[in-house]
Design a protein around this motif. Structure first.
Motif, PDB file in Angstrom:
ATOM      1  N   ASP A  15       0.721  -1.130   0.032  1.00 27.99           N
ATOM      2  CA  ASP A  15      -0.091  -0.004  -0.115  1.00 27.99           C
ATOM      3  C   ASP A  15       0.943   1.232  -0.043  1.00 27.99           C
ATOM      4  O   ASP A  15       1.983   1.165   0.675  1.00 27.99           O
ATOM      5  CB  ASP A  15      -0.793  -0.049   1.287  1.00 27.99           C
ATOM      6  CG  ASP A  15      -2.012  -1.223   1.066  1.00 27.99           C
ATOM      7  OD1 ASP A  15      -2.160  -1.578   0.228  1.00 27.99           O
ATOM      8  OD2 ASP A  15      -2.208  -1.474   2.435  1.00 27.99           O
TER       9      ASP A  15
ATOM     10  N   LYS B 284      -1.886  -7.459  -3.404  1.00 27.49           N
ATOM     11  CA  LYS B 284      -2.284  -7.783  -1.874  1.00 27.49           C
ATOM     12  C   LYS B 284      -1.259  -8.273  -0.988  1.00 27.49           C
ATOM     13  O   LYS B 284      -0.752  -9.245  -1.446  1.00 27.49           O
ATOM     14  CB  LYS B 284      -3.486  -8.590  -2.177  1.00 27.49           C
ATOM     15  CG  LYS B 284      -4.768  -7.878  -2.681  1.00 27.49           C
ATOM     16  CD  LYS B 284      -6.023  -8.931  -2.708  1.00 27.49           C
ATOM     17  CE  LYS B 284      -7.324  -8.165  -3.330  1.00 27.49           C
ATOM     18  NZ  LYS B 284      -8.539  -8.981  -3.589  1.00 27.49           N
TER      19      LYS B 284
ATOM     20  N   SER C 128      -3.233   0.787  -3.958  1.00 26.27           N
ATOM     21  CA  SER C 128      -2.286  -0.533  -3.410  1.00 26.27           C
ATOM     22  C   SER C 128      -1.854  -1.145  -4.781  1.00 26.27           C
ATOM     23  O   SER C 128      -2.221  -0.808  -5.952  1.00 26.27           O
ATOM     24  CB  SER C 128      -3.389  -1.192  -2.864  1.00 26.27           C
ATOM     25  OG  SER C 128      -3.880  -0.564  -1.729  1.00 26.27           O
TER      26      SER C 128
END
Length: 520
Positions: A51, A64, A61
């Motif tokens: 992020d 993940k 972002s």
């Protein structure tokens, strides 16, 4: 837009955590903005899933991050983020990147940031891609054209095939280099693309000097190719893992070897050698002073253009040689036809015809028909490049019929293993027979025998005409006559250099061979 980045501060980067969590703070100072209306953009380069925060506020972002019970979704190596206008004021700011890097931890790549107009960040790759797509399309079309040219050409020129392969590889190099702008490549596959680029550059660095060796007729090809390959392998080993440097040094080695070849050609006064020298020097300068991504491709383009210029010179030389061969063949063909209708020939033939009509009218009619048939066949084939072998044999038989009446000598025709599907340049065997009639003495009893045989091997086919008779005064290698010149011109016109012609004495009389090699 002017800004300052302070990235010298210690960074908590790739600690000992199993998920390799990292947190990076980068201080930037926005000094001025050229156009306030253009939104501010932030470019971040780095490995991982993370992020991005601007002054503590999340702006986007990339992938993940790994969490308990969830594996990391890898992000891409380069991403762009829009900075809200209310946060894009002049002065100092802090960019914070928090993320995980589950793979390629040994790379220990840092995080780099760049401030630029958000629209410009997105437009710049599009501008670059437009030029590179144009260049790639040109090389793809050139590759396809030269492959078709090689496949459909009667002359299988190795340089044509090699040039097509080089153009295709260069097209692939352009596509692989800029495929990152077409698809999202996870950072875990980042080095795969660079390895492909290095492999393509390695192969091109071998093929380009090889092309110049063939075009310029360089004498020590194997030695120089071996030295080049050893140099390229040494560069790969020494600069292993430094992908950009490896590709650059590959190109330097390629240019150095190509320069040796081009300079040698210049000293030997081969056309095009000096142009290639200047082109290679220009490519070295471009590659030295222009950013790698552009410089390498621009320098390669200059080299390929030099190669294309060489190919046009070669094509022009082949065309001129072919046209000269056609002119020679036409002139000798005309001389051959004139030989059969020249006054001396007609006078002797008509005199013989009168005698035969007076002594044996029926045989005189046969004589006239044989003469008419020979002229008819000669007229129908004179403009053809190749004719069926059966038509050539029929011409020979008619000529033997005519000459048997004229000279009152018995001539016999024999043949063995003749393939009716084969073709041959017109009047080639006929010319050999004329030569045999002129230089052979008939036996006291029996006939002069002309025996034509055909064999086919894996790499060639061969016609052999054996004249069984006593030889007059003639020597092997006496090939300066009009007849032999005509035969060689016809063979060169139809088969290029892929043939061999020989004529020599044997115990039985005289043997003439025409060997036609398969196209390489």
């Amino acid at each position: 837009m002017t800004y300052y980045v302070d990235d010298d501060k210690p960074q908590d980067f790739l600690g000992q955590h199993p998920d390799s969590i990292f947190k990076v703070h980068i201080d930037v100072e926005l000094l001025n903005r050229e156009n306030i209306a253009d939104p501010l953009g932030l470019q971040v380069n780095g490995f991982g899933a993370f992020d991005v925060y601007w002054d503590g506020i999340l702006v986007g972002s990339n992938g993940k991050m790994a969490k308990s019970g969830r594996a990391e979704t890898a992000g891409t190596e380069m991403t762009y983020y829009l900075i809200p206008e209310k946060l894009a004021n002049l002065g100092k700011h802090t960019v914070t990147v928090i993320g995980t890097q589950a793979d390629l931890r040994e790379s220990r790549r840092g995080i780099k940031v760049k401030l630029e107009s958000y629209l410009r960040l997105h437009r710049a790759p599009l501008v670059v891609m437009s030029f590179m797509n144009l260049m790639a399309g040109a090389f793809l079309i050139a590759a396809i054209y030269y492959f078709f040219l090689y496949i459909n050409s009667t002359r299988k020129e190795a340089t044509v095939l090699l040039f097509g392969i080089i153009c295709l590889l260069f097209f692939c190099l352009l596509i692989i280099e800029y495929v990152k702008f077409y698809i999202n490549i996870p950072y875990t596959n980042f080095y795969n693309r660079l390895q492909i680029v290095g492999l393509l550059t390695f192969v091109i660095s071998i093929l380009v000097p090889w092309y110049f060796m063939l075009q310029f007729g360089f004498k020590r090809k194997p030695l120089l190719l071996i030295l080049l390959i050893i140099s390229l392998l040494t560069i790969y080993i020494v600069w292993y893992g430094h992908y950009d440097f490896t590709a650059i040094y590959f190109s330097y080695a390629m240019c150095a070897v190509s320069l040796i070849i081009a300079i040698d050609a210049t000293f030997r006064k081969i056309k095009g050698g000096l142009i290639v020298v200047f082109g290679l020097l220009a490519s070295v300068v471009v590659n030295k002073y222009i950013f790698y991504d552009f410089g390498l491709f621009i320098s390669f383009t200059i080299i390929v253009l030099s190669m294309l210029y060489l190919h046009t010179i070669r094509a022009k030389a082949l065309e001129e040689a072919h046209n000269a061969s056609l002119l020679l063949s036409s002139r000798l063909q005309l001389q051959l036809v004139k030989k059969n209708i020249q006054p001396h020939f007609l006078r002797n033939t008509l005199t013989s015809l009168i005698d035969w009509i007076e002594e044996s009218p029926q045989q005189g009619v046969v004589f006239i028909r044989a003469l008419a048939d020979e002229f008819d066949i000669m007229n129908s084939i004179s403009e053809n490049t190749l004719i069926p072998i059966r038509q050539e044999i029929e011409l020979c038989r008619k000529h033997l019929d005519v000459m048997s009446f004229r000279k009152e000598v018995c001539y016999t025709w024999e043949e063995k293993n003749i393939d009716a599907n084969e073709e041959i340049p017109p009047a080639v065997i006929h010319t050999i027979i004329e030569n045999g009639i002129t230089h052979s003495l008939p036996p006291k009893q029996g006939c002069i025998i002309f025996s034509l045989s055909f064999i086919r091997e894996k790499k060639y086919k061969q016609y052999t005409l054996l004249t069984i008779a006593e030889n007059r005064n003639r020597k092997k290698g006496n090939s300066n006559g009009t007849g032999f010149k005509y035969i060689k011109a016809r063979l060169n016109e139809s088969y290029g250099s892929n043939w061999h012609f020989d004529s020599f004495a044997v115990e039985q009389g005289w043997c003439t061979t025409i060997k036609i090699f398969d196209k390489k």
